[in-house]
Design an enzyme around this catalytic site. Structure first.
Site, mmCIF file in Angstrom:
data_model
loop_
_atom_site.group_PDB
_atom_site.id
_atom_site.type_symbol
_atom_site.label_atom_id
_atom_site.label_comp_id
_atom_site.label_asym_id
_atom_site.label_seq_id
_atom_site.Cartn_x
_atom_site.Cartn_y
_atom_site.Cartn_z
ATOM 1 N N CYS A 2 0.843 -1.203 0.000
ATOM 2 C CA CYS A 2 0.000 0.000 0.000
ATOM 3 C C CYS A 2 0.875 1.249 0.000
ATOM 4 C CB CYS A 2 -0.959 0.051 1.175
ATOM 5 S SG CYS A 2 -2.129 -1.301 1.278
ATOM 6 N N ARG A 27 5.888 -0.649 -4.042
ATOM 7 C CA ARG A 27 5.438 -1.245 -2.791
ATOM 8 C C ARG A 27 4.453 -2.388 -3.013
ATOM 9 N NH1 ARG A 27 6.581 1.990 1.689
ATOM 10 N NH2 ARG A 27 4.842 1.127 2.872
ATOM 11 N N TRP A 73 -3.182 -2.625 -1.496
ATOM 12 C CA TRP A 73 -2.906 -4.058 -1.597
ATOM 13 C C TRP A 73 -3.970 -4.739 -0.751
ATOM 14 C CZ3 TRP A 73 -1.393 -8.326 1.379
ATOM 15 C CH2 TRP A 73 -0.779 -9.386 0.679
ATOM 16 N N ASN A 99 -3.336 2.528 5.368
ATOM 17 C CA ASN A 99 -2.498 1.323 5.276
ATOM 18 C C ASN A 99 -2.603 0.575 6.592
ATOM 19 O OD1 ASN A 99 -1.647 2.335 2.836
ATOM 20 N ND2 ASN A 99 0.452 2.774 3.480
ATOM 21 N N GLY A 100 -2.610 -0.754 6.535
ATOM 22 C CA GLY A 100 -2.646 -1.536 7.765
ATOM 23 C C GLY A 100 -3.932 -2.328 7.894
ATOM 24 N N GLU A 485 18.307 -18.406 -1.804
ATOM 25 C CA GLU A 485 18.040 -17.062 -2.304
ATOM 26 C C GLU A 485 17.868 -17.078 -3.825
ATOM 27 O OE1 GLU A 485 17.559 -12.892 -2.601
ATOM 28 O OE2 GLU A 485 17.113 -14.396 -1.087
ATOM 29 N N LYS A 489 14.460 -15.830 -5.810
ATOM 30 C CA LYS A 489 14.442 -14.822 -6.867
ATOM 31 C C LYS A 489 13.692 -15.345 -8.087
ATOM 32 C CE LYS A 489 15.224 -11.896 -5.016
ATOM 33 N NZ LYS A 489 15.482 -12.246 -3.678
ATOM 34 N N GLU A 492 9.889 -15.629 -7.388
ATOM 35 C CA GLU A 492 9.270 -14.321 -7.170
ATOM 36 C C GLU A 492 8.912 -13.621 -8.472
ATOM 37 O OE1 GLU A 492 10.783 -12.014 -3.243
ATOM 38 O OE2 GLU A 492 12.347 -12.481 -4.672
ATOM 39 N N HIS A 508 17.533 -37.187 0.140
ATOM 40 C CA HIS A 508 16.488 -37.475 1.113
ATOM 41 C C HIS A 508 15.119 -36.988 0.620
ATOM 42 C CE1 HIS A 508 19.361 -38.802 4.195
ATOM 43 N NE2 HIS A 508 20.149 -37.862 3.691
ATOM 44 N N LYS A 607 6.661 -4.743 -1.715
ATOM 45 C CA LYS A 607 8.042 -4.499 -1.309
ATOM 46 C C LYS A 607 8.189 -4.491 0.206
ATOM 47 C CE LYS A 607 12.362 -3.521 -1.978
ATOM 48 N NZ LYS A 607 13.223 -4.592 -2.492
#
Length: 612
Positions: A2, A27, A73, A99-100, A485, A489, A492, A508, A607
């Site tokens: 947001c 964001r 968002w 926001n929130g 990581e 990436k 995402e 395993h 973000k």
């Protein structure tokens, strides 16, 4: 997630608000809206991108020198035109952006329904603005006081801005658990979720603290009070950010720009802290707590996502160099499992934005149990920077791409410096070894430049895998977090399923997935368990898997086994993550571009995750 923008002054507000929304696109959001006041309260909002809002308002009245704007968002209610912000009060005299999450919105809504209020959206935000108006009407208060009373009744996180037809030159805003910054110009004020929309107009800002309310009015001074009605003196800070840092500078995407900024962002993370010639590491932000870190019986690292992967590298660093036991925790799990924490523990909290809700809640829990909290974040004035006892900024500069790249390497750099400093104090590394590591760390920015030279090679390689449905990433030791990581990436930004595993764990379970359709990325640099990794590569090849190997420059053994090889310069084993991560970032980027994905704003992601 947001984005909030507000303006009051003498300029036309709409162009400022619109540009601010574009600055906040990184964001993450799914709808956008704006409310302008010019005698009438004109509100326009739509599902989709800011560009769709811009097209939607063409030909409509957007005049006025005061207004608020928002990118949403979705939390409560699906992303659509009705649930988009701003939201109006029942009378249509008030509008609010938020926001929130208001956790007790349902009970408040139920009470308001009994009083005759109606609701057009599914959002908690509409409930809050209706509550504010109800208080104004029934308790006969002004807007500022109604906001204060309302915020004492809600439970949850918020950053809000309220505009009123009856106050055509004033905005009232507040925050708790979600960032809000006020820009102070010449007879004008700016409000925003972060400094990106403000830097073009002023460098003088005030960061609101939790449970603070700010009133900004044209031609008057800024006023701040708490929700408990205590007046506060505004603390004005100067932004260090430059406008050029918010531009793509000729790169196709912010993500690519930020990948290529890593030589300088790593250098900036070390600047003034590392002097290899003198053999010193100085971290001014933690100097008062170094002794506590030295004497700590345990270090707990808390983070989420990419920052959690950086924390895993930190675990290896602190245990090898400083010989201090380390646990790395997902902040979202740590806060809910009643962890055992003592006053002798050091908690290192890592967050690019400094606003990650789960990490902030974990910090609060650890502080309540008496632990010393050290922060590592990128954004000056952020909530984590203020909630911790001490810490270090990464100084990586703004990171606009949702998928973190330079944030990761900057965080690893700071963790390396911290581990080296504590190791020096404890005497757990010899002086010669200490100097050797400092010299090698100082050389890393130039070696990252060399690592970036594989970009054209990676671009060609990416063509082979744009239709892949799954990837497996393998690494051992320091390269295990690198593998995780790299997988993060790829998933995402390309939406290809990918998993990172310790290479030895492949047998395993994951080995069952390997066939000629499965690309396997192996971080196989020539240090540590190199021979063991070669064995893992042979196991994949025996099952027809396609191997993409990250190797040390000049490697011959892995080259004979792998289908594709990407080279990075030679370095110390503990510094390999700073180099090996680079080709994995490039691989994810180029595959995503070729799949025509939105690289900088991948779907469903934000973000800064400021809600649970």
């Amino acid at each position: 997630m947001c984005g909030i923008v507000g303006y009051v002054g003498s300029k036309e507000a709409f162009p400022i608000l619109l540009k601010g929304l574009y600055r906040l696109e990184y964001r993450g959001y799914d709808s956008a809206g704006v409310a302008m006041l010019n005698g009438k309260l004109n509100m326009y909002k739509t599902k989709g991108k800011v560009s769709e809002l811009e097209n939607f308002v063409k030909g409509k009245d957007t005049s006025g020198t005061i207004g608020i704007a928002h990118t949403r968002w979705a939390t409560h209610g699906e992303p659509n035109n009705v649930n988009a912000h701003p939201h109006l009060s029942q009378s249509g005299k008030l509008a609010m952006i938020h926001n929130g999450i208001i956790e007790n919105y349902a009970s408040i809504k139920e009470e308001l329904l009994t009083r005759g209020y109606t609701f057009s959206s599914d959002t908690d935000t509409e409930v809050l603005i209706q509550l504010i108006e109800d208080i104004m009407v029934n308790e006969k208060t002004d807007l500022e006081e109604a906001v204060r009373i309302a915020l004492n009744q809600v439970v949850g996180a918020y950053a809000i801005v309220v505009i009123s037809k009856e106050h055509p030159d004033m905005l009232v805003a507040a925050r708790k658990g979600s960032p809000l910054v006020v820009g102070i110009g010449e007879d004008e004020f700016f409000l925003a979720s972060d400094a990106a929309p403000i830097i073009e107009y002023t460098k003088d800002v005030v960061y609101l603290n939790d449970e603070e309310i700010v009133v900004v009015k044209k031609n008057e001074k800024i006023r701040i009070k708490t929700i408990k009605n205590q007046l506060k003196t505004p603390y004005v800070q100067t932004l260090e950010m430059n406008l050029s840092q918010l531009e793509k500078s000729g790169y196709a995407h912010f993500m690519l720009k930020e990948i290529f900024e890593q030589p300088s962002s790593i250098l900036d993370s070390m600047r003034g802290r590392l002097n290899a010639r003198e053999g010193t590491v100085k971290l001014g932000g933690i100097s008062e707590y170094e002794q506590k870190m030295k004497n700590a019986k345990r270090i707990i690292i808390i983070a989420c996502g990419t920052s959690w992967h950086a924390g895993l590298v930190g675990e290896y660093l602190f245990e090898e160099l400083a010989r201090t036991p380390v646990e790395v925790e997902y902040a979202s799990e740590f806060r809910y499992r009643n962890p055992i924490i003592s006053e002798d523990d050091i908690v290192i909290a890592i967050s690019q934005s400094g606003e990650t809700a789960d990490t902030l809640a974990a910090i609060e829990l650890a502080r309540a149990k008496g632990a010393t909290i050290i922060g590592i974040c990128n954004v000056v004035g952020s909530s984590i920077a203020r909630a911790t006892h001490a810490g270090s900024y990464t100084h990586a500069g703004p990171e606009i791409g949702v998928a973190s790249t330079k944030a990761f390497t900057a965080q690893v750099t700071i963790l390396t410096l911290m581990a080296l400093r504590i190791a020096e104090m404890k005497g757990t590394v010899s002086k010669s070894r200490f100097h050797q590591l400092l010299s090698e760390l100082e050389a890393i920015p130039n070696k990252v430049k060399d690592a970036l030279k594989v970009d054209d090679q990676v671009k060609e390689l990416a063509k082979m895998f744009i239709y892949a449905r799954n990837f497996l990433y393998l690494g051992r030791g320091y390269n295990y977090p690198v593998a995780m990581e790299g997988a993060l990436k790829l998933k995402e930004i390309s939406y290809i399923h990918a998993e990172g595993y310790p290479a030895a764990e492949m047998k395993h379970g994951p080995i069952a997935l390997i066939d000629r359709e499965m690309p396997v990325v192996v971080v196989a640099t020539n240090k540590g368990t190199y021979e063991k990794v070669i064995s893992n590569i042979q196991e994949v090849k025996a099952r027809k898997g396609k191997i993409i190997a990250i190797v040390t420059k000049g490697d011959k053994t892995v080259k004979e086994l792998a289908d594709y090889v990407l080279e990075v310069p030679e370095t110390e084993e503990m510094l390999v993550p700073l180099l090996a991560t680079v080709p994995l970032q490039l691989l994810a980027y180029h595959i995503a571009v070729m799949r025509e994905c939105n690289v900088d704003q991948p779907r469903n992601l934000a973000k800064s995750v400021t809600v649970e």
